[in-house]
Design an enzyme around this catalytic site. Structure first.
Site, short mmCIF file in Angstrom:
data_model
loop_
_atom_site.label_atom_id
_atom_site.label_comp_id
_atom_site.label_asym_id
_atom_site.label_seq_id
_atom_site.Cartn_x
_atom_site.Cartn_y
_atom_site.Cartn_z
N SER A 41 0.85 -1.19 0.00
CA SER A 41 0.00 0.00 0.00
C SER A 41 0.88 1.24 0.00
O SER A 41 1.99 1.22 0.56
CB SER A 41 -0.90 0.03 1.23
OG SER A 41 -1.56 1.28 1.36
N TYR A 101 -1.97 -0.71 10.44
CA TYR A 101 -2.02 -0.98 9.00
C TYR A 101 -0.78 -0.44 8.31
O TYR A 101 -0.13 -1.14 7.52
CB TYR A 101 -3.27 -0.33 8.41
CG TYR A 101 -3.42 -0.55 6.92
CD1 TYR A 101 -3.86 -1.77 6.42
CD2 TYR A 101 -3.11 0.46 6.01
CE1 TYR A 101 -3.99 -1.98 5.05
CE2 TYR A 101 -3.23 0.26 4.64
CZ TYR A 101 -3.68 -0.96 4.17
OH TYR A 101 -3.80 -1.16 2.81
#
Length: 256
Positions: free
Chosen positions: A140, A153
């Site tokens: 990501s 995350y």
């Protein structure tokens, strides 16, 4: 470089992005094995693949559980998996770090990092023995710039980038390429959830949360699932790509 006739294993195969990967790969002539925790979601995704004339198989597995991954490897012993797409992931809590419980932190790392380790550990030996293969880890853009209130995350995706680069050095000499694909904000259910949680946390509207997030991208928009799937195919068409990270974020930059 053709993908025709190869077999790909896609984790998180029942989710929107996993389904997009499967459809793109099947369209390129790849046999797809869809792996995930929900048999119903996997069956629906596989049906989409077969509807477009592709070949698909499903297998239920919790990538964070070593015993489950071992069973999966045994179940797929008849498949010549030369392409592994580690797409399974969880978004985790949207709160300041001090308000995040240890079990919430552990869950994010269990799926986003441990799951990739276990899948690579199970399927890489076949690739290195054959002298060919590709691993693409879905990271990501959040692993490369701050994302406030999303510490577990972001930290997990930073860890995944380090795993990718190190593993590329280990298995590259055996003919296996390892790379990562880092999408930015991909339009879909996960981002919708994050926008709702951000709105609750900050007191803004869901629409304002989405506009603020998208404004950080040079193109001022979210990325579409199909764009990410096409990026995967483009990466696999570059045989010299190894130990690299491809940013597909519409030009997402860190907030000021």
């Amino acid at each position: 470089m053709t993908l025709q006739g190869r077999t790909a294993l896609v984790t998180g195969g029942g989710g929107p992005l996993g389904r997009a990967f499967a459809l793109a790969l099947a369209g390129a002539g790849v046999r797809v094995v869809l792996v995930g925790r929900s048999e119903r979601a996997l069956t629906e995704a596989a049906a989409r693949v077969t509807e477009q004339g592709g070949a698909a198989r499903t297998a239920v597995c919790d990538v964070a559980d070593p015993a489950s991954v071992t069973r999966l490897a045994t179940e797929l012993a008849d498949e010549d998996v030369s392409l592994l797409v580690n797409n399974a992931g969880v978004a985790g809590p949207v709160r300041p770090l001090v308000d995040i419980e240890p079990d919430e932190w552990d869950e994010v790392f269990a799926v986003n990092v441990r799951g990739v380790y276990l899948m690579c550990r199970a399927f890489l030996p076949r690739m290195t023995a054959a002298g060919r293969g590709d691993v693409v880890n879905v990271a990501s853009v959040s692993g490369k710039r701050p994302l406030l209130n999303r510490t577990p995350y972001t930290a997990s995706k930073m860890a995944l980038l380090g795993l990718t680069r190190t593993l590329a050095g280990e298995v590259g000499p055996h003919g296996v390429s390892v790379n990562s694909l880092s999408p930015g904000p991909v339009r879909g259910p996960r981002m919708d959830r994050n926008f709702r949680l951000t709105a609750e946390l900050t007191g803004c509207s869901v629409q304002e949360a989405e506009r603020d997030f998208a404004s950080r991208a040079a193109l001022g928009r979210l990325v579409e699932e199909e764009e990410v799937a096409r990026a995967l195919l483009a990466m696999l068409a570059m045989p010299g790509l190894c130990g690299a990270d491809i940013d597909l974020s519409a030009g997402m930059i860190a907030p000021a």
